[in-house]
Enzyme design. Sequence first.
Site, short mmCIF file in Angstrom:
data_model
loop_
_atom_site.label_atom_id
_atom_site.label_comp_id
_atom_site.label_asym_id
_atom_site.label_seq_id
_atom_site.Cartn_x
_atom_site.Cartn_y
_atom_site.Cartn_z
N PRO A 1 -9.83 -73.62 -15.15
CG PRO A 1 -9.15 -72.23 -15.75
CD PRO A 1 -10.41 -71.85 -15.62
N GLY B 1 -4.95 -75.67 -12.22
CA GLY B 1 -4.41 -74.82 -11.71
C GLY B 1 -5.01 -73.71 -10.37
CE LYS C 1 -10.26 -77.96 -12.11
NZ LYS C 1 -9.15 -76.95 -12.73
CB THR C 2 -7.65 -81.06 -5.78
OG1 THR C 2 -7.44 -81.31 -7.92
CG2 THR C 2 -7.00 -81.73 -5.21
CG HIS D 1 10.54 -61.85 -33.36
ND1 HIS D 1 10.01 -62.05 -34.00
CD2 HIS D 1 10.50 -61.96 -32.12
CE1 HIS D 1 9.34 -62.75 -33.88
NE2 HIS D 1 9.07 -62.41 -32.15
CD GLU D 2 11.65 -61.25 -28.55
OE1 GLU D 2 10.62 -60.57 -27.84
OE2 GLU D 2 11.52 -62.69 -29.27
CG HIS E 1 7.75 -59.23 -30.19
ND1 HIS E 1 6.65 -59.40 -31.07
CD2 HIS E 1 8.32 -60.00 -30.52
CE1 HIS E 1 6.50 -60.37 -31.44
NE2 HIS E 1 7.13 -60.77 -31.06
CG ASP F 1 5.78 -64.04 -32.07
OD1 ASP F 1 5.21 -64.08 -30.85
OD2 ASP F 1 6.36 -63.51 -32.38
P1 ADP Z 1 -6.50 -77.62 -9.77
O1 ADP Z 1 -7.07 -78.54 -8.98
O2 ADP Z 1 -7.60 -76.40 -10.35
O3 ADP Z 1 -5.59 -78.14 -11.04
P2 ADP Z 1 -4.70 -77.32 -7.43
O4 ADP Z 1 -6.28 -77.29 -6.50
O5 ADP Z 1 -4.53 -78.53 -7.70
O6 ADP Z 1 -5.44 -77.04 -9.15
O7 ADP Z 1 -4.05 -76.71 -7.25
C1 ADP Z 1 -2.80 -76.57 -7.64
C2 ADP Z 1 -2.13 -75.66 -6.09
O8 ADP Z 1 -2.50 -74.61 -6.52
C3 ADP Z 1 -2.72 -76.05 -4.66
O9 ADP Z 1 -2.32 -77.46 -3.86
C4 ADP Z 1 -2.41 -74.66 -3.80
O10 ADP Z 1 -0.90 -74.72 -3.31
C5 ADP Z 1 -2.07 -73.52 -5.00
N1 ADP Z 1 -3.65 -72.60 -5.47
C6 ADP Z 1 -4.26 -72.79 -6.42
N2 ADP Z 1 -5.12 -72.03 -5.96
C7 ADP Z 1 -5.35 -71.54 -4.73
C8 ADP Z 1 -5.73 -71.03 -4.21
N3 ADP Z 1 -6.55 -70.75 -4.42
N4 ADP Z 1 -5.53 -70.85 -2.99
C9 ADP Z 1 -4.26 -71.13 -2.45
N5 ADP Z 1 -3.87 -72.02 -3.14
C10 ADP Z 1 -3.79 -71.98 -4.21
ZN ZN Z 2 7.68 -62.95 -31.80
MG MG Z 3 -6.69 -80.98 -9.58
#
Ligand code: ADP
Ligand code: ZN
Ligand code: MG
Length: 606
Positions: free
Chosen positions: A206, A208, A211-212, A427-428, A431, A503
């Site tokens: 997913p 964030g 990966k990068t 509503h809240e 939940h 919801d």
């Molecule tokens: P993706 O490429 O998977 O979308 P990124 O590598 O761009 O995610 O992650 C975005 C930022 O989130 C990174 O620059 C880092 O600061 C933080 N981050 C994400 N995963 C980690 C991790 N496992 N450890 C430390 N920082 C992380």
């Molecule tokens: Zn709701």
């Molecule tokens: Mg990325």
Amino acid sequence: MMNKLIKNFLIVILIFIILGGIFAVSSSHFEDVRKVSFSTLISQINEDKVEKIIVEENNLKIFLKDGGKEKTIKESESSLTETLINYGVDKEKIKNLNIEIKGASGWQFWLSILIPSLLPFIFIILFFWLLTRQAQSGAMQAFTFTKSGARMISPQDKKNKTTFADVAGLKEAKEELKEVVDFLKNPKKFIQIGAKIPRGVLLMGPSGTGKTLLARAVAGEANVPFFHISASEFVEMFVGVGASRIRDLFKDAKKNAPSIVFIDEIDAVGRHRGAGLGGGHDEREQTLNQLLVEMDGFDNETGVIVIAATNRPDILDPALLRPGRFDRRIVLDEPDIKDREEILKIHTKNKPLAKDVNLREIAERTPGFSGADIYNLANESAILAARREKKEITQEELLESIEKVMLGPERKSRILSEREKKIAAYHEAGHALVTSSLPGSDIVRKISIISRGMAAGYTLKLPSEEKHFKSKKEFENELAISLGGYAAEKLIFNQITTGATNDLENATELARRMVTRFGMSSLGPLTFGKTEELIFLGKEIAQEKNYSEETASKIDKEISKFINQALKTAERVLKEKRNLLEKIANILIEKETIEKEEYEKIIKES
Ligand code: ADP
Ligand code: ZN
Ligand code: MG
């Protein structure tokens, strides 16, 4: 940047002016002499006042018998003697004149011809030299742009170096990638023993999840150049440009081998061809084909490893996944509680933390956060602390930032009317009350009717423990909780508002997965439709739905059975505890938020 440009421009102009000045001075060393008209010269000759004349082209330098000096010019067509005769000067007098003729002097002559024509060129060259010199310094130093448009991070660039120490958690992924680092560091060792070096590594997970970050860490660990390009940049281009860029990119990478080519968001070009997703985009296909051609052209000693990243492995073209291409696939999971704590540590390392900070608690309260979310959280807390004029970040700022990252900033300006406020409160409260009434479900952490982001109000829950598997019972509870808001509105106001739309969507989606994915309905342990998970194993999948119309209507029936059951559960709970529901709602209307401790007290007192 702009200022510097202007500064350089001024420097160039200054140089220009100085050069012009030198030229002017050198060409006119007879400057300070009185200039006279030609007829004055004639009369001076007639009066025998002239000692000597030096002729330089049309310039005449006149030396007078009394020691004075003058200058004048003659017509260019004829010689001085001719001109003098034409003016009727006595021939005897001309003979007595000491006339010296000089060709235009060497360097002065050439300078006078060359400088005016060369100056613009000198000017332009100088300007571009300064421009490129400045482009290489300052803001652009982080990357060098190659012809392919890829950014390159060289191993010498210590400031941008990322290593595995910067990546928290992701243990298995790091283990696998250590092998790749080994290949890059010491390819000979592997070649000699006949091992095949991997060509492509696909990072899936997913957004964030890092990966990068991980790809950069591989380059940093192996100390090799890292070429970074995002496939989404190709999509907007003219046909053929993407393919030629890929060609350039690999040419550069091979020249700098061993090296890493990182293609981010590869799904943008690597979509299943002819799958009807986004149509048959020519540019995309050509780019993808070129990429495959390049990778197929690698031999065992090329020394280039391609790392690609995607969060949509399910839509990738199977051709990408064939042996010899991206045959190493690494799945990055969302961080669990321990990983989240580690990531928090990494991102608060350079921030001053107060003594009361408990990162474990923050990790506990952020299930579902990705690494990027946690990075945001750490940053938001620092901003918050700075805005409050604090020298250190305290637990308070960290806790507040959780909600900001999760739901967007508070929108206090969005004022609810009295009636809307009342509806939102019930509503809240619905939940929350369903959550705390069903055995084994999450803990209510906070209820609020302050709008945040898109939501008018929100109820934050906290899992009582970290779970990897979920049971049917838990899903049923989750459905009932989702419908708690809807049920409360129906019970109290006997009508339903649009506030429950989200919801209902979530509930329907979950119920569908229970039937088609998890085999939790009376249709038995079967899955229906496209199975996204399978492609993780590199198998091809059926694109269409693989069940009959009859089954489809059965699935729909099962889904609505789950939903109706959940609604009944929610309604039962709320009817039973209607007094408590009203009490919670009234406190919400008054205070707008209820925290965990207060909520627990209200429940206990009832
Ligand atoms: P993706 O490429 O998977 O979308 P990124 O590598 O761009 O995610 O992650 C975005 C930022 O989130 C990174 O620059 C880092 O600061 C933080 N981050 C994400 N995963 C980690 C991790 N496992 N450890 C430390 N920082 C992380
Ligand atoms: Zn709701
Ligand atoms: Mg990325």
